[in-house]
Write an enzyme that holds these catalytic residues in place. Sequence first.
Site, PDB file in Angstrom:
ATOM      1  N   ASP A 255      -4.202   1.086  -9.370  1.00  0.00           N
ATOM      2  CA  ASP A 255      -5.663   0.978  -9.643  1.00  0.00           C
ATOM      3  C   ASP A 255      -6.093   0.898 -11.029  1.00  0.00           C
ATOM      4  O   ASP A 255      -6.948  -0.230 -11.145  1.00  0.00           O
ATOM      5  CB  ASP A 255      -6.728   2.224  -9.018  1.00  0.00           C
ATOM      6  CG  ASP A 255      -6.285   2.339  -7.444  1.00  0.00           C
ATOM      7  OD1 ASP A 255      -5.646   1.461  -6.928  1.00  0.00           O
ATOM      8  OD2 ASP A 255      -6.695   3.596  -6.966  1.00  0.00           O
TER       9      ASP A 255
ATOM     10  N   GLY B 123     -16.225   6.644  -3.091  1.00  0.00           N
ATOM     11  CA  GLY B 123     -15.282   6.990  -1.987  1.00  0.00           C
ATOM     12  C   GLY B 123     -15.104   5.932  -0.874  1.00  0.00           C
ATOM     13  O   GLY B 123     -14.958   6.065   0.337  1.00  0.00           O
TER      14      GLY B 123
ATOM     15  N   ASP C 169       3.056   2.393  -5.167  1.00  0.00           N
ATOM     16  CA  ASP C 169       2.924   2.703  -6.699  1.00  0.00           C
ATOM     17  C   ASP C 169       3.515   3.853  -7.061  1.00  0.00           C
ATOM     18  O   ASP C 169       4.571   3.858  -7.828  1.00  0.00           O
ATOM     19  CB  ASP C 169       1.541   2.343  -7.249  1.00  0.00           C
ATOM     20  CG  ASP C 169       0.537   3.369  -6.855  1.00  0.00           C
ATOM     21  OD1 ASP C 169       0.742   3.891  -5.728  1.00  0.00           O
ATOM     22  OD2 ASP C 169      -0.736   3.251  -7.142  1.00  0.00           O
TER      23      ASP C 169
ATOM     24  N   GLU D 293       0.900  -1.153   0.083  1.00  0.00           N
ATOM     25  CA  GLU D 293       0.161  -0.016  -0.017  1.00  0.00           C
ATOM     26  C   GLU D 293       0.731   1.212   0.113  1.00  0.00           C
ATOM     27  O   GLU D 293       1.732   1.241   0.609  1.00  0.00           O
ATOM     28  CB  GLU D 293      -1.033  -0.224   1.277  1.00  0.00           C
ATOM     29  CG  GLU D 293      -2.425   0.638   0.880  1.00  0.00           C
ATOM     30  CD  GLU D 293      -3.122  -0.153   0.095  1.00  0.00           C
ATOM     31  OE1 GLU D 293      -3.121   0.217  -1.312  1.00  0.00           O
ATOM     32  OE2 GLU D 293      -3.696  -1.094   0.280  1.00  0.00           O
ATOM     33  N   HIS D 294       0.464   2.307  -0.681  1.00  0.00           N
ATOM     34  CA  HIS D 294       1.399   3.396  -1.006  1.00  0.00           C
ATOM     35  C   HIS D 294       2.644   3.302  -1.466  1.00  0.00           C
ATOM     36  O   HIS D 294       3.510   4.019  -1.298  1.00  0.00           O
ATOM     37  CB  HIS D 294       1.236   4.438   0.178  1.00  0.00           C
ATOM     38  CG  HIS D 294      -0.078   4.797   0.621  1.00  0.00           C
ATOM     39  ND1 HIS D 294      -0.587   5.978   0.028  1.00  0.00           N
ATOM     40  CD2 HIS D 294      -1.214   4.549   1.217  1.00  0.00           C
ATOM     41  CE1 HIS D 294      -1.862   6.279   0.280  1.00  0.00           C
ATOM     42  NE2 HIS D 294      -2.210   5.386   1.164  1.00  0.00           N
TER      43      HIS D 294
ATOM     44  N   LEU E 282     -12.370   1.367  -3.019  1.00  0.00           N
ATOM     45  CA  LEU E 282     -12.593   0.095  -3.907  1.00  0.00           C
ATOM     46  C   LEU E 282     -12.157   0.629  -5.127  1.00  0.00           C
ATOM     47  O   LEU E 282     -12.394  -0.141  -6.439  1.00  0.00           O
ATOM     48  CB  LEU E 282     -13.751  -0.810  -3.908  1.00  0.00           C
ATOM     49  CG  LEU E 282     -14.070  -1.152  -2.334  1.00  0.00           C
ATOM     50  CD1 LEU E 282     -15.400  -1.878  -2.371  1.00  0.00           C
ATOM     51  CD2 LEU E 282     -13.094  -2.124  -1.973  1.00  0.00           C
TER      52      LEU E 282
ATOM     53  N   SER F  22     -26.003   9.457 -15.025  1.00  0.00           N
ATOM     54  CA  SER F  22     -25.517   8.325 -14.102  1.00  0.00           C
ATOM     55  C   SER F  22     -27.062   8.169 -13.320  1.00  0.00           C
ATOM     56  O   SER F  22     -27.762   8.916 -12.503  1.00  0.00           O
ATOM     57  CB  SER F  22     -24.754   9.199 -13.084  1.00  0.00           C
ATOM     58  OG  SER F  22     -24.745   8.462 -11.808  1.00  0.00           O
TER      59      SER F  22
ATOM     60  N   SER G  24     -13.600   3.191  -7.262  1.00  0.00           N
ATOM     61  CA  SER G  24     -14.798   3.371  -8.250  1.00  0.00           C
ATOM     62  C   SER G  24     -14.508   4.376  -9.370  1.00  0.00           C
ATOM     63  O   SER G  24     -14.885   4.157 -10.527  1.00  0.00           O
ATOM     64  CB  SER G  24     -15.956   4.120  -7.622  1.00  0.00           C
ATOM     65  OG  SER G  24     -15.461   5.066  -6.887  1.00  0.00           O
TER      66      SER G  24
HETATM   67  C1  GLA Z   1      -5.039   4.931  -4.170  1.00  0.00           C
HETATM   68  C2  GLA Z   1      -4.454   5.572  -5.426  1.00  0.00           C
HETATM   69  C3  GLA Z   1      -3.408   4.387  -5.801  1.00  0.00           C
HETATM   70  C4  GLA Z   1      -2.580   3.694  -4.677  1.00  0.00           C
HETATM   71  C5  GLA Z   1      -3.459   3.707  -3.518  1.00  0.00           C
HETATM   72  C6  GLA Z   1      -2.455   3.219  -2.095  1.00  0.00           C
HETATM   73  O1  GLA Z   1      -5.971   4.003  -4.252  1.00  0.00           O
HETATM   74  O2  GLA Z   1      -5.185   5.691  -6.483  1.00  0.00           O
HETATM   75  O3  GLA Z   1      -2.445   4.913  -6.816  1.00  0.00           O
HETATM   76  O4  GLA Z   1      -1.462   4.840  -4.436  1.00  0.00           O
HETATM   77  O5  GLA Z   1      -4.194   4.886  -3.001  1.00  0.00           O
HETATM   78  O6  GLA Z   1      -2.054   2.253  -2.203  1.00  0.00           O
END
Ligand code: GLA
Length: 382
Positions: free
Chosen positions: A169, A119, A33, A30-31, A122, A64, A124
């Site tokens: 993502d 928000g 990329d 996580e965090h 996941l 939408s 979106s």
């Molecule tokens: C969000 C960002 C991703 C990534 C995550 C944390 O989802 O869009 O690029 O940095 O946070 O891993």
Amino acid sequence: MNLQESFQKYFGVKCEALYQAPARINLIGEHLDYNGGLVLPCAISLYIKAAVSLRNDSLINVYSLNTKTGQKEDLFRIKKDSNYGWANYIYGVFFVLKENGYQIPKGMNIMIDSEIPLGSGLSSSAALLDLILYLTSDMFSLNLSLETITKLAQKVENEYLGLKSGIMDEAAIALGKKDHCLLLDCHQFKYEQIPLSLGDYTFVVLKTNVPRSLVSSKYNERVDECQKGLKILQSKYQINNLCEMSVDSLSDVKELISDEIIYRRVRHVISEQRRVYDFVDALKKKDIPSLGKLLNESHQSLKDDYEVSGSYLDTIVLASIHAGAIGSRMTGAGFGGCAIALIKKDAFINFREKVLDEYHKKTGLHGEVLMVDIVDGPSRIK
Ligand code: GLA
């Protein structure tokens, strides 16, 4: 009324095609990329759908079913810094396609229907971006590869929407493969699809049902903090990004970085990268206890060092451990949203009840626990 019927009612014409794109969870990494690291996400069975038809003029007419609002804009007049509300994600795609030399000859009617909560962490938004790129490519025979879709979607986020997000993502969704997770090297944009077969065990999604707050400002703040850390380390090490540092260098890193907060951010990045390697090893060996331990360590690091969790996420993660999860962690950017837990499949009903009960007692909120499948990326469904 289903999506096709709503489409016909609103636009007065039949839809010509239906497309879908999934949501994603990140198993670990996580965090990382935007720090040039390895991440391990997968696409899950919650979908955003779009019904479309071509127009004879150059309008992009969107609606939408979730917000019950529509927008119209001429394809050739889409500007940066416009406020199209949620439709920024759609107009941003056409803006970026044009900037990158892709010719879209005419307009479209597009109706969106999403079961991916906004928000919720996941993705979106990445799902919507990938979906619009995928369907535009298909409708106009642009032949965009999934890799190109990923990169263009990230450009929309970075250049049109102003979020300094990494590529995880968009890649997780575009390159999603049934029953596989994506080991993605975000620096080189290389990837491997790893089978996710855990026998009697499964990942579940824990929804706090607290919408994320301050996500873009806090997110960009973390990106900047990592940049600061990187600059300091580059005075001694020949590195392009933080994920090139190994955990063995942490005591040296501590000496170099005097700012306590920056040090802790960097420590998260370096230790999380190690956990990704260990997690992939454990996955290949089907070593369930190690997977659980790594999930828990990741959460702790995101909570204490990176400070992107929050009381609701911490509460649901802890409740899941009390309810028998092998391991659990927040997933995605954090600041509210969702967590994941590794559990025994046949314990699901009992697990869900216990988690929701403890979470409700402690927060007064109703969370959700979802059993999801690991699925393929975007597709045309009609
Ligand atoms: C969000 C960002 C991703 C990534 C995550 C944390 O989802 O869009 O690029 O940095 O946070 O891993």
